[in-house]
Write a protein that holds these residues in place. Sequence first.
Motif, short mmCIF file in Angstrom:
data_model
loop_
_atom_site.label_atom_id
_atom_site.label_comp_id
_atom_site.label_asym_id
_atom_site.label_seq_id
_atom_site.Cartn_x
_atom_site.Cartn_y
_atom_site.Cartn_z
N SER A 132 8.37 5.52 -3.04
CA SER A 132 8.45 5.11 -4.44
C SER A 132 9.26 3.82 -4.55
CB SER A 132 9.08 6.21 -5.29
OG SER A 132 10.40 6.49 -4.89
N ARG A 133 8.77 2.90 -5.39
CA ARG A 133 9.39 1.59 -5.60
C ARG A 133 9.70 0.91 -4.26
NH1 ARG A 133 12.42 4.63 -9.11
NH2 ARG A 133 14.39 4.19 -8.07
N VAL A 134 8.68 0.84 -3.41
CA VAL A 134 8.81 0.23 -2.08
C VAL A 134 8.13 -1.13 -2.08
CG1 VAL A 134 8.00 0.38 0.32
CG2 VAL A 134 9.05 2.37 -0.77
N ILE A 135 8.78 -2.12 -1.48
CA ILE A 135 8.16 -3.42 -1.21
C ILE A 135 7.65 -3.40 0.22
CG2 ILE A 135 8.55 -5.90 -1.00
CD1 ILE A 135 10.73 -5.66 -3.10
N TRP A 136 6.34 -3.60 0.38
CA TRP A 136 5.73 -3.58 1.71
C TRP A 136 5.70 -5.01 2.24
CZ3 TRP A 136 5.04 1.31 3.23
CH2 TRP A 136 4.89 2.29 2.24
N GLU A 137 6.54 -5.29 3.23
CA GLU A 137 6.62 -6.65 3.76
C GLU A 137 5.50 -6.92 4.75
OE1 GLU A 137 10.47 -8.60 4.93
OE2 GLU A 137 9.58 -8.37 6.92
N THR A 138 4.93 -8.13 4.67
CA THR A 138 3.91 -8.56 5.63
C THR A 138 4.27 -9.95 6.13
OG1 THR A 138 2.42 -9.76 4.15
CG2 THR A 138 2.23 -7.36 4.16
N PRO A 139 3.67 -10.38 7.27
CA PRO A 139 3.93 -11.73 7.78
C PRO A 139 3.47 -12.84 6.85
CG PRO A 139 2.99 -10.32 9.49
CD PRO A 139 2.87 -9.57 8.21
N LYS A 140 2.72 -12.50 5.80
CA LYS A 140 2.24 -13.51 4.86
C LYS A 140 3.19 -13.73 3.68
CE LYS A 140 -2.63 -12.62 5.94
NZ LYS A 140 -3.96 -12.23 5.38
N ASP A 141 4.23 -12.91 3.57
CA ASP A 141 5.15 -13.03 2.44
C ASP A 141 5.92 -14.34 2.51
OD1 ASP A 141 4.37 -10.60 1.44
OD2 ASP A 141 5.96 -9.48 2.45
N GLU A 142 6.28 -14.85 1.34
CA GLU A 142 7.02 -16.11 1.28
C GLU A 142 8.39 -15.99 1.96
OE1 GLU A 142 8.64 -19.33 -2.04
OE2 GLU A 142 7.41 -17.62 -2.66
N VAL A 143 9.08 -14.89 1.73
CA VAL A 143 10.35 -14.59 2.41
C VAL A 143 10.14 -13.29 3.17
CG1 VAL A 143 12.79 -14.06 2.14
CG2 VAL A 143 11.71 -15.74 0.63
N ARG A 158 8.93 -3.44 6.51
CA ARG A 158 7.92 -4.23 7.21
C ARG A 158 7.01 -3.27 7.98
NH1 ARG A 158 7.80 -9.76 8.50
NH2 ARG A 158 6.50 -10.30 10.30
N THR A 159 6.00 -2.81 7.28
CA THR A 159 5.07 -1.85 7.86
C THR A 159 3.82 -1.85 6.99
OG1 THR A 159 4.85 0.44 8.69
CG2 THR A 159 5.89 0.15 6.55
N PRO A 160 2.65 -1.51 7.52
CA PRO A 160 1.45 -1.44 6.66
C PRO A 160 1.64 -0.43 5.53
CG PRO A 160 0.84 -1.48 8.97
CD PRO A 160 2.33 -1.34 8.94
N GLU A 161 1.13 -0.77 4.39
CA GLU A 161 1.33 0.06 3.21
C GLU A 161 0.74 1.45 3.41
OE1 GLU A 161 0.45 -0.06 -1.62
OE2 GLU A 161 0.08 -1.83 -0.35
N VAL A 162 1.48 2.46 2.94
CA VAL A 162 1.07 3.86 3.04
C VAL A 162 0.74 4.36 1.64
CG1 VAL A 162 1.75 6.17 3.75
CG2 VAL A 162 2.56 4.17 5.05
N ASP A 163 -0.40 4.97 1.48
CA ASP A 163 -0.84 5.48 0.19
C ASP A 163 -0.29 6.90 0.01
OD1 ASP A 163 -2.04 5.94 -2.22
OD2 ASP A 163 -4.08 6.18 -1.39
N ASP A 164 0.99 6.96 -0.36
CA ASP A 164 1.64 8.26 -0.58
C ASP A 164 2.76 8.03 -1.59
OD1 ASP A 164 3.06 10.62 -0.52
OD2 ASP A 164 2.99 10.85 1.66
N SER A 165 2.44 8.21 -2.86
CA SER A 165 3.41 7.91 -3.91
C SER A 165 4.54 8.92 -3.97
CB SER A 165 2.70 7.86 -5.27
OG SER A 165 2.08 9.11 -5.55
#
Length: 458
Positions: A398-409, A387-394
């Motif tokens: 790697s294979r990270v899900i970026w959680e936001t308050p708008k996600d369904e779960v 749960r953090t703003p997405e970082v542009d650093d591949s």
Amino acid sequence: MQGKVVLSVIMIRRLFLFVTTLTLLLTACTDTDSFTADRNQRLTFQQDTVWLDTLFTGVPSATYGFWVHNRSADGLRISTVRLERGNQTGFRVNVDGTFLNPVAQDLEVRKGDSLLVFVELTAYENHSDEPRRVDDNLLFTLESGVVQRVNLCAYSWDAERLTSLHVERDTTLTSVRPLVVYGDGITVAPDATLTLRNTTLYFHGDARLRVEGRLVVEHCVLRGDRLDRMFSYLPYDRISGQWRGIEVAKGAAGCWLTDTEVRNAWDALTADSTRVVLSNSVLHNSRGHGLYAKDSQVELDGCQLSNAEGDCLSLHGCEAWVDHCTLAQFYPYAAPRGAALRFGPTTQPLVLRCSNTLMTGYEDDVLQGVERDSTTVDYRFENCLMRTPEVDDSVAFSRVIWETPKDEVQGKQHFATIDEENFIYDYHIVSLSPAYEPRIGRAFKQEDDTVDDTDNKQ
């Protein structure tokens, strides 16, 4: 002549005030000082049972109070108040400022008035490994001969007491009975190893576990020693800051925790220039940090670090490996609160490898760190939900899900129970969560896995 008239007027006014006051007093006394011996007129109790929770034998309980009301049309006289079993159970009672020694006599409760009763207990030893019920009846005998009672009850538990224990040589503590730790707590000397196995340690107040040598903990719970309740719905065991926690001193051999829970401390575990290895363990509900490590080697596998006023996991100048963990920052007692994960260098570089881990909490950003560089900060996050703003650093993510308050779960919805009114938390991951893996319950679901939800659900 004029002076005599003025004096007479003053005397008349004083006489009028005196007669009026006397009349009011007589009327009041007539109204409230009548007493009855009618057997149908009785006291009313705020509660008919006073439950003192569970306590260790030989340790005084907290003080509990309740009201005794007279709601009849006249005053009531209480001939005696006494404990039915005398002084055989360890209860201590104060009625309206009078201690039972062993009886309080000749008390009066005018109509509409009340008495306040205080109860404490220091239970005698049970000679048993299991808690035993202790009860007695507080008997109120009225002038009419009517006897009314309030039940006093608790569970008492025999425990082994450790006071300012200094471990100077290799020692193993294992006990069916709880171990209650007083004074400065437990200190492990530099050349000694303390092994705790298959027991629960209850730390009092300022007690701590300080490790200058080596600590090995297997299948244990370390917590505060309050077994009673702050409120009827809230045991003290759900309140943070009950004891000082585990402190692994600078240069110590280290600390190994397996299948162990450390809860309700100030800082659950702190480490400086040492080694910390946690497997399938829980650090929960800390007034300070969950795990704070500086210039140390840290290994976490299958662990839960949750609810800290500081950071759940705080790594500074460490070499750290974090795998299949849950970092959940839902500390309920204060805001702002710390991060789920915080990291950075000291005079030593930071090296962090984090995989298969869920990091979430109340805030929109629960990950706090410094940017990666070529010398002082090196981190990799793989197959994590964060749960953090997405970082542009591949390279680093790697294979990270970026959680936001708008996600369904998201946030609290990942977990079995987050009861914010009663402070009850169950951080097993539910099947609807993208982080769910049914074999373990706290582990992260691999991106290419296909799972059958009917297999081994927790």
